[in-house]
Motif scaffolding. Structure first.
Motif, PDB file in Angstrom:
ATOM      1  N   LEU A 161       0.832  -1.194   0.000  1.00 40.51           N
ATOM      2  CA  LEU A 161       0.000   0.000   0.000  1.00 40.51           C
ATOM      3  C   LEU A 161       0.872   1.250   0.000  1.00 40.51           C
ATOM      4  O   LEU A 161       2.039   1.200   0.387  1.00 40.51           O
ATOM      5  CB  LEU A 161      -0.923   0.029   1.227  1.00 40.51           C
ATOM      6  N   ALA A 162       0.276   2.403  -0.351  1.00 37.83           N
ATOM      7  CA  ALA A 162       0.985   3.691  -0.346  1.00 37.83           C
ATOM      8  C   ALA A 162       0.030   4.780   0.142  1.00 37.83           C
ATOM      9  O   ALA A 162      -1.185   4.671  -0.028  1.00 37.83           O
ATOM     10  CB  ALA A 162       1.507   4.027  -1.744  1.00 37.83           C
ATOM     11  N   VAL A 163       0.625   5.831   0.795  1.00 38.36           N
ATOM     12  CA  VAL A 163      -0.151   6.975   1.253  1.00 38.36           C
ATOM     13  C   VAL A 163      -0.232   7.981   0.111  1.00 38.36           C
ATOM     14  O   VAL A 163       0.796   8.438  -0.394  1.00 38.36           O
ATOM     15  CB  VAL A 163       0.495   7.638   2.479  1.00 38.36           C
ATOM     16  N   SER A 164      -1.434   8.318  -0.261  1.00 36.81           N
ATOM     17  CA  SER A 164      -1.605   9.270  -1.352  1.00 36.81           C
ATOM     18  C   SER A 164      -1.402  10.698  -0.838  1.00 36.81           C
ATOM     19  O   SER A 164      -1.368  10.952   0.363  1.00 36.81           O
ATOM     20  CB  SER A 164      -3.003   9.134  -1.962  1.00 36.81           C
ATOM     21  N   THR A 165      -1.273  11.639  -1.754  1.00 37.02           N
ATOM     22  CA  THR A 165      -1.129  13.046  -1.359  1.00 37.02           C
ATOM     23  C   THR A 165      -2.418  13.542  -0.716  1.00 37.02           C
ATOM     24  O   THR A 165      -3.499  13.000  -0.974  1.00 37.02           O
ATOM     25  CB  THR A 165      -0.800  13.912  -2.582  1.00 37.02           C
ATOM     26  N   GLY A 166      -2.274  14.560   0.132  1.00 40.31           N
ATOM     27  CA  GLY A 166      -3.438  15.121   0.816  1.00 40.31           C
ATOM     28  C   GLY A 166      -3.083  16.460   1.434  1.00 40.31           C
ATOM     29  O   GLY A 166      -1.927  16.902   1.389  1.00 40.31           O
ATOM     30  N   ALA A 167      -4.035  17.107   1.999  1.00 44.97           N
ATOM     31  CA  ALA A 167      -3.814  18.417   2.614  1.00 44.97           C
ATOM     32  C   ALA A 167      -4.824  18.628   3.728  1.00 44.97           C
ATOM     33  O   ALA A 167      -5.862  17.964   3.789  1.00 44.97           O
ATOM     34  CB  ALA A 167      -3.927  19.535   1.578  1.00 44.97           C
ATOM     35  N   ALA A 168      -4.484  19.537   4.609  1.00 45.61           N
ATOM     36  CA  ALA A 168      -5.378  19.888   5.717  1.00 45.61           C
ATOM     37  C   ALA A 168      -5.245  21.370   6.003  1.00 45.61           C
ATOM     38  O   ALA A 168      -4.217  21.994   5.717  1.00 45.61           O
ATOM     39  CB  ALA A 168      -5.050  19.070   6.958  1.00 45.61           C
ATOM     40  N   ILE A 169      -6.291  21.910   6.565  1.00 42.25           N
ATOM     41  CA  ILE A 169      -6.297  23.325   6.934  1.00 42.25           C
ATOM     42  C   ILE A 169      -6.777  23.444   8.376  1.00 42.25           C
ATOM     43  O   ILE A 169      -7.621  22.662   8.828  1.00 42.25           O
ATOM     44  CB  ILE A 169      -7.193  24.134   5.978  1.00 42.25           C
ATOM     45  N   SER A 170      -6.189  24.374   9.114  1.00 45.12           N
ATOM     46  CA  SER A 170      -6.562  24.553  10.516  1.00 45.12           C
ATOM     47  C   SER A 170      -6.404  26.029  10.865  1.00 45.12           C
ATOM     48  O   SER A 170      -5.735  26.788  10.143  1.00 45.12           O
ATOM     49  CB  SER A 170      -5.684  23.699  11.430  1.00 45.12           C
ATOM     50  N   ALA A 171      -7.028  26.424  11.964  1.00 43.06           N
ATOM     51  CA  ALA A 171      -6.951  27.827  12.383  1.00 43.06           C
ATOM     52  C   ALA A 171      -6.812  27.902  13.896  1.00 43.06           C
ATOM     53  O   ALA A 171      -7.293  27.037  14.635  1.00 43.06           O
ATOM     54  CB  ALA A 171      -8.187  28.598  11.925  1.00 43.06           C
ATOM     55  N   ALA A 172      -6.115  28.952  14.347  1.00 43.45           N
ATOM     56  CA  ALA A 172      -5.945  29.201  15.787  1.00 43.45           C
ATOM     57  C   ALA A 172      -6.047  30.696  16.026  1.00 43.45           C
ATOM     58  O   ALA A 172      -5.705  31.509  15.161  1.00 43.45           O
ATOM     59  CB  ALA A 172      -4.597  28.675  16.278  1.00 43.45           C
ATOM     60  N   THR A 173      -6.527  31.049  17.177  1.00 43.71           N
ATOM     61  CA  THR A 173      -6.627  32.452  17.569  1.00 43.71           C
ATOM     62  C   THR A 173      -6.205  32.578  19.022  1.00 43.71           C
ATOM     63  O   THR A 173      -5.839  31.574  19.655  1.00 43.71           O
ATOM     64  CB  THR A 173      -8.058  32.983  17.362  1.00 43.71           C
ATOM     65  N   LEU A 174      -6.239  33.788  19.568  1.00 46.01           N
ATOM     66  CA  LEU A 174      -5.785  34.021  20.936  1.00 46.01           C
ATOM     67  C   LEU A 174      -6.985  34.164  21.863  1.00 46.01           C
ATOM     68  O   LEU A 174      -7.991  34.786  21.520  1.00 46.01           O
ATOM     69  CB  LEU A 174      -4.922  35.278  21.015  1.00 46.01           C
ATOM     70  N   ALA A 175      -6.835  33.609  23.048  1.00 44.75           N
ATOM     71  CA  ALA A 175      -7.873  33.713  24.080  1.00 44.75           C
ATOM     72  C   ALA A 175      -7.196  34.062  25.395  1.00 44.75           C
ATOM     73  O   ALA A 175      -6.063  33.623  25.664  1.00 44.75           O
ATOM     74  CB  ALA A 175      -8.642  32.401  24.213  1.00 44.75           C
ATOM     75  N   PRO A 176      -7.860  34.880  26.234  1.00 45.66           N
ATOM     76  CA  PRO A 176      -7.257  35.225  27.529  1.00 45.66           C
ATOM     77  C   PRO A 176      -7.149  34.004  28.426  1.00 45.66           C
ATOM     78  O   PRO A 176      -8.012  33.121  28.412  1.00 45.66           O
ATOM     79  CB  PRO A 176      -8.227  36.265  28.106  1.00 45.66           C
ATOM     80  N   ASP A 177      -6.075  33.972  29.189  1.00 50.43           N
ATOM     81  CA  ASP A 177      -5.854  32.876  30.120  1.00 50.43           C
ATOM     82  C   ASP A 177      -6.533  33.221  31.436  1.00 50.43           C
ATOM     83  O   ASP A 177      -6.033  34.007  32.229  1.00 50.43           O
ATOM     84  CB  ASP A 177      -4.347  32.660  30.324  1.00 50.43           C
ATOM     85  N   PHE A 178      -7.701  32.641  31.669  1.00 52.78           N
ATOM     86  CA  PHE A 178      -8.476  32.968  32.869  1.00 52.78           C
ATOM     87  C   PHE A 178      -7.868  32.361  34.121  1.00 52.78           C
ATOM     88  O   PHE A 178      -8.243  32.724  35.233  1.00 52.78           O
ATOM     89  CB  PHE A 178      -9.917  32.478  32.714  1.00 52.78           C
ATOM     90  N   ASP A 179      -6.943  31.443  33.946  1.00 54.64           N
ATOM     91  CA  ASP A 179      -6.321  30.800  35.107  1.00 54.64           C
ATOM     92  C   ASP A 179      -4.985  31.430  35.458  1.00 54.64           C
ATOM     93  O   ASP A 179      -4.199  30.863  36.204  1.00 54.64           O
ATOM     94  CB  ASP A 179      -6.115  29.305  34.836  1.00 54.64           C
TER      95      ASP A 179
END
Length: 711
Positions: free
Chosen positions: A518-536
């Motif tokens: 078997l072989a792994v075919s090409t692929g892609a992914a997208i993700s996002a991150a933002t900032l949040a206050p640290d309440f702790d």
């Protein structure tokens, strides 16, 4: 063993009986006349129901094939899914760069604002102290310190604006470099990735004009100069006022062993209620000796009698009575008034102490001396009890008429201006006379009135300058408070990571003869991150960290270095962001600390006014909690940027190159990347430590920030 073999007669090679109808062996019966070997159920299950060796071998073979196939499939599936985890990590890495920048920018903004506010509070304190008579030199020094602090704030703010602008221009490259490094770090055997994170917004939308706003203390310093000059004049007037008050008090009742009070008691026997004692000048006024003298002369006139027998004693007594009645009338006409503006209106009469001065009074001009007709002429007597007063009454005449020759002098009593003039001469010249102390009180009252008028004029001028200074203070404070720094760097809305996966073969360790490769075919992914206050992060906010680091950089800790103005600045830093009124409360508290001193009326008013201005101006609350990157739906970031998710995600994926460094990958994704920071440590700004000659460079390690992306 391949299985059991059946003979042509229907018996087995072991000589068993023929198979019964319906038995398992019946299915294996060969066609008559044909010689063949067939594999049947008997090959895997014997007559007793047990599994044969063939069955076991087949089961093992099938199991191995399934296991190997499932391992290969699982590996392929895991590698296929890993691209999403890599994209998540890349997005978080990009947002972490933005978080670090936000911490720096928030800290610099806090330093700029609190430095300015510390300078303003120092200027305010300088104004207040300048309004305290006698403290003009301290006020000038304090004003100078406040001006220097505002100058330091201006230089620091301008350098911080330039530094932050350069960092924001470099942020896209830093985000690409850090995220690409995370993508590269996830490559392993049989897997290859390429990609990076791009920020939204892609270009800075921060407003640094608040840092560039110039807040100077020049106008306040100019007003303070005038205030200090008026304060010096007020101090001189106050000193003269205090000296005159003390002198008047000593003459009236403070001096020992003799004074007006003691003389009034000895010479007239006044009651305590008419002849009070004041232990200190603070509770005493020039109205006290005036009231005392009214009682004294009224009593002396009431008890006046000749000191002996004969016309000379009689004449002296009449002269004394005339003097006492005159003095009483003068005391009744005298007054002491304290006016609303702080000045006084005093009229304490000066009593004549010789003939020349007596001739300038009504004692000389009033017709009060009895006259008779003696020898055809009108003759003036000291009293009608004079033995020389034998003729008919001729009315009354004045001493001035006597001296002018309008009336004749009595040869018996010999009443003359000299007799009247010498009444107060001795008692005014020596310290056992009441008039001696009264003359001192009158002289002191004249000095006091002049000093009080000068003090009132100086204080009125001080109030005018204090009001002008308060207006200048309010205007400068409003400039300092608004507008605030608006931070919106690249990545403020979020970072979107795009990661592509290349083709991959099974690792050698998973290759086998039981399953097809078997072989792994090409692929892609997208993700996002933002900032949040640290309440702790209680007690772990931006400025807490900064102050701790600052103490380490200084070497001795802030408490050991920051004194006076420096402590004020540190207190304002601690108050910054604590609440909407945190800064105002800290600044107002610093000013209210002056209230414990003897400020005086103008300084007290100014101090209260400045505290009120600080509380009224208000400052935007600051959120100083540490920010941490968190994953978010990329749709949120695209929506904030005004893009559609599906179209933009597909477009970004299609733009991914096959290879390249972080900068080229970011450019391929449409991001403009530049390096405005160079390659070594970059000093965003140099922070002056108030109250010291220390400056602390605030630097970032560009190499660590950009890594391979610096190319």
């Amino acid at each position: 063993m391949s299985g059991s073999l059946c003979g042509t007669d229907g018996r087995s090679e072991r000589g068993d009986a023929p198979a019964r109808e319906g038995s398992r062996a019946s299915c294996c019966e060969p066609k008559r006349g044909v010689a063949s070997f067939e594999l049947g159920i008997g090959a895997v299950v014997d007559d007793e129901g047990g599994y044969t060796s063939v069955a076991v071998a087949l089961a093992l073979l099938v199991s191995l094939s399934l296991v190997c196939s499932l391992v290969s499939v699982a590996w392929v599936q895991n590698r296929s899914a890993d691209v999403q985890s890599v994209a998540d990590s890349a997005a978080l890495a990009g947002a972490n760069v933005v978080a670090a920048y936000s911490t720096v920018a928030t800290t610099l903004d806090a330093c700029v604002l609190t430095l300015g506010l510390a300078g303003m509070v120092t200027l305010g304190a300088g104004l207040v102290v300048s309004a305290v008579p006698g403290l003009s030199a301290v006020g000038a020094e304090t004003i100078s310190a406040g001006v220097k602090m505002l100058d330091a704030r201006r230089d620091f703010a301008m350098s911080a604006a330039r530094g932050l602008e350069a960092v924001e221009k470099t942020l896209p490259l830093a985000i690409a470099a850090r995220s690409a490094a995370v993508v590269e770090a996830n490559e392993g055997e049989g897997s290859s990735y390429i990609g990076c994170a791009i920020p939204f917004p892609q270009e800075s939308q921060s407003d640094f004009s608040a840092l560039e706003a110039d807040v100077t203390g020049d106008e306040i310093a100019e007003v303070a100069d005038h205030l200090q000059d008026a304060s010096d004049r007020a101090k001189d007037a106050q000193d003269r006022l205090d000296e005159a008050l003390h002198e008047g008090w000593l003459a009236d009742c403070g001096g020992e062993p003799m004074n007006m009070r003691e003389r009034a008691d000895s010479l007239a026997g006044l009651l305590v209620t008419e002849n009070p004692h004041y232990p200190s000048p603070e509770s005493w006024t020039f109205g006290v000796p005036l009231l005392r003298s009214r009682s004294y002369y009224a009593r002396r006139a009431a008890i006046e009698a000749p000191a002996g027998q004969g016309i000379r004693y009689l004449t002296d007594s009449e002269c004394r009575l005339a003097f006492y009645e005159y003095a009483l009338s003068e005391m009744e006409a005298g007054y002491y008034l304290e006016l609303p503006d702080g000045s006084v209106d005093i009229d304490l009469p000066s009593l004549p102490k010789n003939t020349g001065e007596m001739q300038g009074t009504c004692l000389y001009t009033d017709a009060r001396w009895p006259c008779t007709q003696e020898g055809g002429r009108v003759t003036l007597h000291s009293t009608l009890r004079c033995p020389g007063a034998q003729g008919a009454s001729a009315g009354e005449a004045s001493l001035s008429q006597l001296d002018a020759g309008a009336v004749a002098r009595c040869p018996t009593c010999q009443m003359s201006s000299a007799d009247m003039g010498k009444v107060a001469a001795a008692s005014t010249s020596i310290d056992n006379g009441y008039e001696y102390y009264w003359a001192r009180v009158v002289a002191a009252s004249l000095d006091y009135e002049v000093a009080a008028d000068d003090l009132a004029a100086a204080e009125a001028e001080m109030r005018d300058y204090a009001d002008e200074g308060a207006s200048a203070f309010e205007e400068a404070l409003e400039t300092l408070a608004s507008p605030r720094l608006k931070i919106c760097p690249p990545g403020a809305w979020g970072c979107v990571a795009v990661v592509g996966r290349g083709e991959g073969d099974l690792p050698d360790s998973l290759e086998n003869g039981f399953a097809a490769p078997l072989a792994v075919s090409t692929g892609a992914a997208i993700s996002a991150a933002t900032l949040a206050p640290d309440f702790d992060a209680a007690g772990n906010d931006v400025l807490t960290r900064f102050l701790e680091a600052l103490g380490d950089d200084i070497g001795w800790g802030c408490a050991g270095v920051l004194g006076g103005i420096g402590e004020l600045w540190a207190g304002l830093l601690r108050g910054y962001g604590s609440s909407a009124d945190g800064l105002s409360d800290a600044a107002s508290e610093a000013l209210s600390g002056l209230s414990g001193t003897l400020l005086g009326p103008v300084a007290s008013w100014l101090n209260d006014k400045l505290s009120e201005i600080v509380r009224a101006v208000g400052f935007e609350p600051a959120d100083l909690r540490l920010r941490k990157p968190v994953l978010t739906n990329s749709q949120n970031v695209f929506d904030r940027a005004g893009f559609g998710q599906v179209a933009n995600a597909r477009e970004l994926i299609e733009r991914l190159p096959d290879a390249g460094d972080p900068a080229s990958i970011a450019r391929a994704l449409g991001q403009v990347v530049v390096n405005e920071l160079g390659g070594g440590p970059y000093a965003i700004a140099e922070l002056p430590i108030p109250g010291t000659d220390i400056t602390v460079p605030l630097t970032i390690d560009v190499g660590a920030l950009l890594g391979a992306g610096s190319s």
